[in-house]
Design an enzyme around this catalytic site. Structure first.
Site, PDB file in Angstrom:
ATOM      1  N   ARG A   8       0.498  -1.004  -0.099  1.00  0.00           N
ATOM      2  CA  ARG A   8       0.021   0.385   0.441  1.00  0.00           C
ATOM      3  C   ARG A   8       1.073   0.994   0.301  1.00  0.00           C
ATOM      4  O   ARG A   8       1.779   1.054   0.542  1.00  0.00           O
ATOM      5  CB  ARG A   8      -1.030  -0.436   1.168  1.00  0.00           C
ATOM      6  CG  ARG A   8      -2.271  -0.910   1.092  1.00  0.00           C
ATOM      7  CD  ARG A   8      -3.018  -0.597   0.144  1.00  0.00           C
ATOM      8  NE  ARG A   8      -4.149  -1.494  -0.047  1.00  0.00           N
ATOM      9  CZ  ARG A   8      -4.306  -2.418  -0.456  1.00  0.00           C
ATOM     10  NH1 ARG A   8      -3.618  -2.883  -1.138  1.00  0.00           N
ATOM     11  NH2 ARG A   8      -5.446  -3.449  -0.807  1.00  0.00           N
ATOM     12  N   GLU A  43      -3.360   7.671  -6.375  1.00  0.00           N
ATOM     13  CA  GLU A  43      -3.517   6.738  -7.428  1.00  0.00           C
ATOM     14  C   GLU A  43      -4.744   7.595  -8.438  1.00  0.00           C
ATOM     15  O   GLU A  43      -5.436   8.106  -7.884  1.00  0.00           O
ATOM     16  CB  GLU A  43      -3.726   5.256  -6.750  1.00  0.00           C
ATOM     17  CG  GLU A  43      -2.536   4.753  -6.109  1.00  0.00           C
ATOM     18  CD  GLU A  43      -2.772   3.454  -6.130  1.00  0.00           C
ATOM     19  OE1 GLU A  43      -4.215   2.679  -6.310  1.00  0.00           O
ATOM     20  OE2 GLU A  43      -1.516   2.266  -5.623  1.00  0.00           O
ATOM     21  N   HIS A  96       0.188  -0.037  -9.989  1.00  0.00           N
ATOM     22  CA  HIS A  96      -0.767  -1.188  -9.236  1.00  0.00           C
ATOM     23  C   HIS A  96      -1.004  -2.232 -10.006  1.00  0.00           C
ATOM     24  O   HIS A  96      -2.181  -2.551 -10.634  1.00  0.00           O
ATOM     25  CB  HIS A  96      -2.459  -0.407  -8.902  1.00  0.00           C
ATOM     26  CG  HIS A  96      -2.422  -0.785  -7.422  1.00  0.00           C
ATOM     27  ND1 HIS A  96      -3.307   0.286  -6.445  1.00  0.00           N
ATOM     28  CD2 HIS A  96      -2.017  -2.204  -7.038  1.00  0.00           C
ATOM     29  CE1 HIS A  96      -3.427  -0.304  -5.632  1.00  0.00           C
ATOM     30  NE2 HIS A  96      -3.178  -2.288  -5.994  1.00  0.00           N
TER      31      HIS A  96
END
Length: 592
Positions: free
Chosen positions: A280, A309, A328
């Site tokens: 994370r 993000e 990601h």
């Protein structure tokens, strides 16, 4: 007074449980045994009616096909918030990934029909859990299917930074041939510290061992036997920082891990360390990492996740020459996407049938009459668990916990399943992304190698209140606060409910009395005049309010333990000043 042996009350991890729990509910703890069985949760739709499942983001075809065997499936992607709120009143279940925000407005617009929200993945940051619980909606996720994909991506980034793959690729495509500039480092014989030894972390460790690396790990809940089987040594956080050539992050984002890697942390790492993060974004203070890269303390970083993000275009960390970034992609393999789709479809179908799975992250409502009597005890057990785990030191982790309940009620009148779940919640949630409830507590405890036993002390008297006190003991561990070790050699905390509020009444062998609100400072000092005033002055200079304070001592002029309840967290400098008071022999700051 009589004691019922704890040996008969070891958790049965295979017991079927039909209730679940989430801390956003008005907490309760011990269920009086009902005269007749009651069904508290019914998620299944009316007999003969086919439920409707709205799939708001694309998932694998295997999951869609499974859903269609049980329900009407509406695949509507890229819905605006307004369109989602309009559709949701016609749906019994909703499946999302990370892009759709399932807000309070969504639950309100469902008007009670929405029974299940399925998050196709691990994190549930985009779902308002509190609102889901208030509206009687179960939330489930898919935490296991993407494990291998995430581990493989971690290894891909590990090898990429060791050989400057991304930078060299960009250089060649720009028409350059800079072989001397991009000389890398070998992985063989280097030390990799895996921070978080759960499913993904342990799979990364397996693969790193295959590359010839020395692997160490830090995780307070990692089973030692599983680590040994892989050939991994469990170490303290400090040892992991100071000895690792590479650090791979796999911990969840919790209040305890938020910005865990900050300026202070980077000041303790081995110079030239390389950091990989596929966990994370928030576990790293990105500004601090940028400073560490510029100073050369951190040689390189590979990041798959970010605090925001997508990150802003002007993000200096993304543009840094010694940083490799991906958008990601941890779970982005064809196989992982299909696995996640199947896992979440199975969980949603099971919930619609009235089954409660171990992947549930919240719980339906508990009867109001039970909650009204028992909420302070649920709050007490969770906070005792949180306090106890924060007192643990070293890298061995928590394995053996005993909970003692003292009550004037007979065993048949006390069902302690929820209390036990809340102790587990307090012990595990501060260092985990898992949401512990009555449904999954035993499963999660078993998964983490945590053995929790229960003991009941039956007291004489009128059973007007459910419990007199609750005690939590952790065995076979070292403590950050030596005075928390009782005469039995275990970390011991004890509490009771006073005027409807949870209070801490014992630490180790010292009797105290402090309300369990905000945060707590524990100090052991020589019992002499002026110590309370000195500590109080330091805290008052921080403009931090003291909500409760007590002192427990062995005898006048001997050792004493001072317990201070604080509304806010004092600064690091203030805590340092407390530790520098001559008479203070040890102290610890604990978050509730």
């Amino acid at each position: 007074m009589s004691v019922i042996s704890s040996s008969n009350l070891t958790i049965s991890l295979n017991t079927t449980i039909s209730l679940s729990w989430r801390s956003s509910l008005p907490s309760r703890a011990i269920f009086p045994r009902p005269k007749k069985p009651k069904t508290l949760v019914v998620l299944a739709t009316a007999l003969g009616a086919k439920p409707t499942v709205l799939v708001a983001e694309k998932i694998g075809d295997a999951g869609i096909q499974l859903l269609k065997t049980f329900a009407n499936v509406d695949c509507s992607y890229n819905l605006s918030p307004e369109e989602l709120c309009t559709k949701i009143s016609l749906c019994d279940a909703l499946i999302v990934r990370s892009g759709t925000k399932v807000t309070r407005e969504v639950f309100e617009s469902a008007m009670g029909r929405l029974k299940v929200v399925g998050r196709a993945g691990v994190g549930i940051d985009n779902v308002d859990i509190s609102a889901a619980t208030e509206h009687g909606c179960l939330v489930v996720n898919a935490p296991t299917a993407n494990t291998i994909a995430a581990a493989e991506h971690g290894i891909a980034l590990l090898t990429a930074v060791s050989r400057n793959v991304a930078q060299a690729d960009a250089s060649v495509k720009a028409g350059k041939w800079e072989r001397n500039k991009y000389v890398g480092v070998s992985l063989v014989g280097k030390t990799l510290a895996v921070m978080g030894f759960g499913k993904v972390g342990s799979e990364v460790a397996r693969r790193a061992k295959g590359l010839g690396m020395q692997v160490i790990a830090h995780d307070p809940y990692a089973p030692a036997d599983r680590a040994r089987a892989i050939g991994v040594e469990l170490v303290s956080f400090e040892e992991a920082l100071t000895t690792a050539d590479f650090i791979s992050l796999h911990m969840p984002l919790t209040p305890a891990t938020s910005k865990m890697f900050n300026d202070e942390t980077f000041s303790r790492v081995k110079k030239g360390v390389r950091i990989i993060n596929v966990a994370r974004g928030g576990v790293i203070d990105e500004e601090a990492l940028l400073r560490a890269l510029d100073s050369g303390v951190v040689a390189q970083a590979a990041l798959d996740v970010f605090t925001e993000e997508p990150p802003p275009q002007e993000n200096k960390l993304v543009r840094h020459e010694n940083v490799t970034v991906t958008p990601h992609l941890g779970a982005s393999t064809t196989e992982a996407q299909e696995g996640v789709a199947l896992e979440i479809a199975e969980a949603v179908v099971g919930a619609l049938r009235g089954e409660l799975a171990a992947t549930a992250v919240n719980a339906p409502m508990v009867p109001a009459e039970v909650l009204l009597e028992l909420s302070p005890y649920v709050a007490l057990t969770e906070k005792l668990g949180r306090l106890a785990v924060q007192l643990v030191a070293g890298g061995s982790g928590v394995k053996f916990v005993k909970v003692t309940y003292a009550s004037t009620r007979g065993p048949d009148d006390l069902d302690t399943r929820l209390l036990r779940a809340m102790v587990t919640k307090g012990l595990i949630e501060p260092v985990s992304s898992v949401f512990v409830n009555l449904v999954n507590a035993d499963f999660i405890a078993k998964q983490r190698g945590l053995r929790l036993t229960e003991e009941r002390i039956v007291l004489d008297g009128s059973p007007e209140k459910p419990l007199e006190f609750i005690q939590v003991r952790i065995a076979n561990v070292e403590s950050k606060f030596v005075s928390a070790i009782s005469n039995s050699g275990e970390i011991t905390v004890e509490g009771r409910v006073k005027d409807g509020k949870p209070h801490l009444t014992k630490v180790g062998s010292f009797g105290v009395d402090v309300s369990l609100e905000g945060s707590i400072v524990l100090c052991r000092q020589s019992d002499q005049p002026g110590i309370i005033g000195k500590v109080g002055n330091i805290i008052s200079e921080e403009n931090v309010n003291v909500n409760f304070m007590s002192v427990g001592r062995i005898a006048p002029g001997k050792q004493a333990v001072m317990t201070i309840g604080l509304d806010e967290e004092p600064s690091r400098d203030a805590l340092k000043k407390i530790g520098e008071i001559t008479a203070v022999e040890e102290f610890v700051f604990l978050k509730l």
